[in-house]
Each structure stands twice: as C-alpha cells, then as structure tokens.
Scaffold this active site. Structure first.
Site, short mmCIF file in Angstrom:
data_model
loop_
_atom_site.label_atom_id
_atom_site.label_comp_id
_atom_site.label_asym_id
_atom_site.label_seq_id
_atom_site.Cartn_x
_atom_site.Cartn_y
_atom_site.Cartn_z
N SER A 174 -9.69 1.26 3.25
CA SER A 174 -8.85 2.06 2.39
C SER A 174 -7.82 1.27 1.58
O SER A 174 -7.25 1.80 0.64
CB SER A 174 -8.13 3.12 3.23
OG SER A 174 -7.26 2.51 4.16
N SER A 187 -9.63 -1.36 7.33
CA SER A 187 -9.11 -1.11 5.98
C SER A 187 -8.47 -2.29 5.25
O SER A 187 -8.24 -2.19 4.06
CB SER A 187 -8.11 0.03 6.01
OG SER A 187 -8.83 1.23 5.87
N LYS A 206 0.87 -1.19 0.00
CA LYS A 206 0.00 0.00 0.00
C LYS A 206 0.90 1.24 0.00
O LYS A 206 1.97 1.23 0.63
CB LYS A 206 -0.87 -0.07 1.26
CG LYS A 206 -1.99 0.95 1.38
CD LYS A 206 -2.83 0.64 2.64
CE LYS A 206 -3.98 1.60 2.84
NZ LYS A 206 -4.80 1.25 4.03
N1 GLN Z 1 -12.94 3.13 6.83
C1 GLN Z 1 -12.33 3.45 8.07
C2 GLN Z 1 -12.05 4.93 8.14
O1 GLN Z 1 -12.31 5.60 7.21
C3 GLN Z 1 -11.11 2.61 8.32
C4 GLN Z 1 -9.90 3.13 7.69
C5 GLN Z 1 -8.67 2.31 7.98
O2 GLN Z 1 -8.72 1.25 8.59
N2 GLN Z 1 -7.54 2.86 7.56
O3 GLN Z 1 -11.55 5.42 9.11
#
Ligand code: GLN
Length: 476
Positions: A153, A177, A78
């Site tokens: 994400s 994420s 990532k």
């Molecule tokens: N979707 C969650 C957020 O927007 C989790 C994001 C993540 O785990 N980086 O915070």
C-alpha cells in the site's frame, strides 16, 4: 538515472556546514514534486510548513547551532502518519479533511534531527491493498511505466523516492506494504522487527503486525533513519529496546554469511522472469562469499490464509472507531444515532475496507471463532516455530518479494483474491514479527525486481549490514 540526492547523512553534513541550505533542499524537493505530479504519488504538499522549517534551520545554522543527523533533509510521509500542517486521510473518504491533533512519534523524532516533511504520500486506503488502486483519491502510477501500478500500500512513498522527489519516505508495512512497492517501483524497502519503531500517531491497520517502513535509495540511508527512529516510546506499549546503540553499516562483507534460500518462495506461481532475476541475484551473493543453502518452512504455504483471517479480524476492530461521531466524515442526512453510524460508515468506507470488516467480523463471530480465528492463531504459532528452527542453521533468509513484477493498472483491481496473492511472499515475516528488507536486484522485461532478505527478530542491525553488502554486490 542520476539522482539529485546524496546519501542523507551527507546531505545533513552539507547543510550543517553551509555547503547548501535547508531551503535549497526543500525547494529542490518541492520543484520535483510539482514537475512529476501526474504520477499522483502525493496527496498533499506541506509547502508553507516545510519552507518555514527550512528557514528556521538555516537561521539557526547561521547562528552557529548544531541541528542534527538529518539537518534540512526533506522527506515524504505516507498519509496514514499524523503530521501537523496537512490533512491525514489514510487515503479514505471517511478521514477527508481530518487535521492531526498531535503528531506521530516517528515524525517528531525525524524533525528533532532536522528532517523536514514536505508532503504526504498516496496509499491504498488504510493500507489495504497491494497496488495503491484502493486509494479513494485515485491510484499512483509506476515510475517506470505509467500503465502499471507502483505496488502498495505504500505505493506513493515508493514512487516518490524513485521519482527523486525526496531522498527517503516513510511507509508502513503490515503484510508487505513497504517491501512490495519497493520491489515494484525499484528502491529499498525495509520492515523492522515488530515493535522496534513506535507506531504512535499512525492510523492503525492490524495491530499485531503493523510496523513503520522506510523507503529509500540505499540501505545506508535506511540505517541512518532507523538509528533515529528505533527504540522504546512510552506512547506505544508494544515498542522494544533497540538492540544496538547505533544502527550503522560497519560490515559490508558477505564472506561466511549463512543465507537460506526459502524453497517455498521459489516454486509454483513464481513468474519465470522474476525467478531468473532472483536466482542470478542469489548467485552474486554466493560469488561474494556467502554460504547459500536451501531451507524449507512448510507452514509458509498457509501464511496467506492465516494473514487474511487475522488481519481482517484486527481491521474490523480498529476501523470501529470511525463511526461518524468523533472525527472524520459524518453523514449530515442522518436522523438518529443508529442512522448516523450506518450512513457515515456506508458512505465513508470504500469497498476494500468494507470487505475486510465483513470478513473480520465473520471470523470473530460466535460459532466461527474457533474454526477460523483460533485456528489461524495456532498455525501462526507453528509458523513462528518453524522460522525459529530454520534460524538455528542459517542467519538470514533470502527470496523474491512478490510472485510478479508490477502488474497493469486495473489488471487485479476487481479480483481481490488475485490482489491478495501479491502478498504471498511478504506476509510470513509480518506474522512472525521478523525484520525484512528489499533491495533492487535487476529487472524482468524492463521492470524492477526486488530481492527480499529476512533475519531473526531483533537482529535488524545485522540484517541492514548484510543488505548493504548485498546491494553493493547487486550494483557491481
Ligand atoms: N497488501 C497487504 C494487504 O492488503 C499488505 C498491506 C500492508 O502491509 N499495509 O493487507
């Protein structure tokens, strides 16, 4: 769809024994990345450094050297991991062009075992999001349906695995994420116990829940990677001792395993198609001998509210380092320091980062701190206590990963609250620091559905074993 990749340990054995070369594996990966570029899973490709590393490994093998557990295995990281040979942008304009001054520990550990980073994956900028649409460089498309999101994400990492670009990819998981994109895209996604894997050299989102995630085709591969990554790192003071000498799948029986179905995750708001898929997956676990009981964790109803107070608070602090002075984007039209801060941050950050900075500074501000931040911390502790007491009667928890399957691109993009709801079943494990893993468990209207399993902190090896058993049962 047949994959071009064998399990990672077999790939490494093949490379070590000369059945295939590291260069051939890297070329196969680069070719697939190029052929499937329209999905926009990848932000940059490390062609030169990946080829050089592969060549070096092949030369060393020819000389009789032993390389390691991941000899010649290509992977994608990532783009919030610091990696030499490409920019690290975290998919934000404010870090465009940023070159890593050092590498993340996770990358160093994988490379030490012979793995080769071939590309950097797309993400919601800084990890803020559940669809990869918050990437400043454009969204990733779902591998099963290009009109839908891959989740987020770590949407680029999940899509890259499902599109067969690499056998595994690194993601991060702060509130789901790695798990939610695994569910939306159809692969395995693992979030370790908080502190099990070093976050040194990974762009910080929310330090009290940030973890390194792994996306792969099988739980076995996740165990192989975890074995390489787990344990104390002096560069990350939150890291903990690994609970076992070796992470490996040794027990693939579900007989007598006590698994609690989380009541709060099976009720209101759960899409009926997802519910049916999850119920039939749980039935398969029961038929394979698992002892299934229903459990309740009442404070889970508050977990999203806690998360969206505490996480923005931490984000507002972590993002303060992007001030246009030390690294990243600096607005050239600024006339003085104050002006430079304002312009660099105003132009460099996207909408979602700004939204979280505003929420975060608000809940930390004098007069609101007690009402929001402190209260959320208290309820977080209550939630952790409830998890602990449930784990006195069951060893694992099971449920869906998200309320829906992959939604349409644009469907929730302008409705932050709707987007945040995608996290309602993943933030609990994050707030409590628990390990959690998602495995493919059927589909609803031709879109993948992922089954989520959780276990007490520092029982990752057990969780991986049960998940491997569950994966076997799902595909049987
Ligand atoms: N979707 C969650 C957020 O927007 C989790 C994001 C993540 O785990 N980086 O915070």
């Amino acid at each position: 769809m047949a994959s071009q990749w064998k399990p990672v340990s077999e790939l490494a054995n093949d490379v070590q024994s000369g059945v295939i070369s590291a260069s051939e594996l890297v070329e196969a990966s680069l070719k697939t990345i190029a052929a499937k570029s329209e999905y926009h899973a990848v932000l940059s490709v490390l062609e030169a450094s990946a080829r050089a590393r592969a060549k070096d490994i092949d030369t060393r093998i020819a000389k009789g050297e032993t390389i390691g557990k991941l000899a010649g295995v290509p992977f994608i990281a990532k783009d919030n991991f610091l990696v030499f040979g490409a920019e690290t942008t975290a998919a934000s304009n404010i870090l465009k062009g940023f070159q890593a001054p050092y590498q993340s520990t996770a990358i160093n550990l994988l490379e030490a075992e012979g793995a080769i980073c071939v590309a950097k994956a797309n993400l919601d900028a800084f990890g803020h999001g559940a669809s990869t649409e918050n990437s400043d460089f454009g969204p990733t498309l779902n591998p099963h349906d290009k009109t839908r999101v891959p989740g987020g994400s770590s949407g680029g990492s999940a899509a890259a695995v499902v599109l067969d670009m690499v056998p595994f990819a690194l993601g991060t998981d702060t509130g789901g994420s790695s798990r939610q994109p695994a569910s939306f895209s159809g692969c395995v996604g693992y979030k370790p116990t908080y502190g099990l894997i070093s976050r040194s050299g990974v762009v910080a989102m929310a330090s009290s829940t940030d973890t390194i995630g792994t996306l792969a085709r099988s739980v076995e591969d996740v165990a192989t990677i975890t074995d390489v990554l787990a344990g104390i790192d002096e560069l990350d003071s939150t890291t903990i001792q690994r609970e076992t000498e070796g992470y490996a799948i040794t027990d693939t029986s579900l007989k007598g395993k006590k698994i609690g179905v989380v009541k709060e995750y099976m009720g209101e708001g759960l899409d009926p198609g997802v519910k049916t898929a999850i119920e039939s997956a749980i039935e398969k676990l029961a038929r394979a001998g698992a002892e299934i009981v229903e459990v309740s964790i009442p404070s889970l109803a508050l977990s999203l509210a806690i998360y969206y107070i505490l996480v923005p608070a931490e984000i507002s602090s972590n993002l303060s380092r992007y001030d246009g002075q030390r690294f990243g984007y600096s607005d050239a039209s600024a006339t003085n320091l104050e002006d430079s801060y304002v312009k660099s941050r105003s132009h460099g950050f996207g909408k979602e980062a700004k939204r979280r900075i505003i929420i975060g500074t608000h809940v930390l501000s004098s007069g609101y701190y007690d009402a929001y931040y402190k209260k959320a911390q208290l309820v977080r502790t209550k939630l952790i206590n409830e998890f602990n007491s449930v784990f006195e009667s069951v060893d694992y928890l099971v449920g869906p990963t998200a309320p829906t399957t992959a939604f349409k691109l644009g469907e929730n993009a302008n409705d932050p609250l709707q987007m945040y709801l995608a996290d309602v079943m993943t933030v609990g494990a994050s707030l409590a620091g628990l390990p959690a893993i998602v495995i493919p468990a059927g589909s609803s209207e031709d879109l993948p559905v992922g089954l989520q399993l959780m276990s007490p902190a520092k029982t990752d090896n057990q969780l991986l074993n049960v998940a491997a058993a569950a994966q076997k049962v799902m595909s049987a």
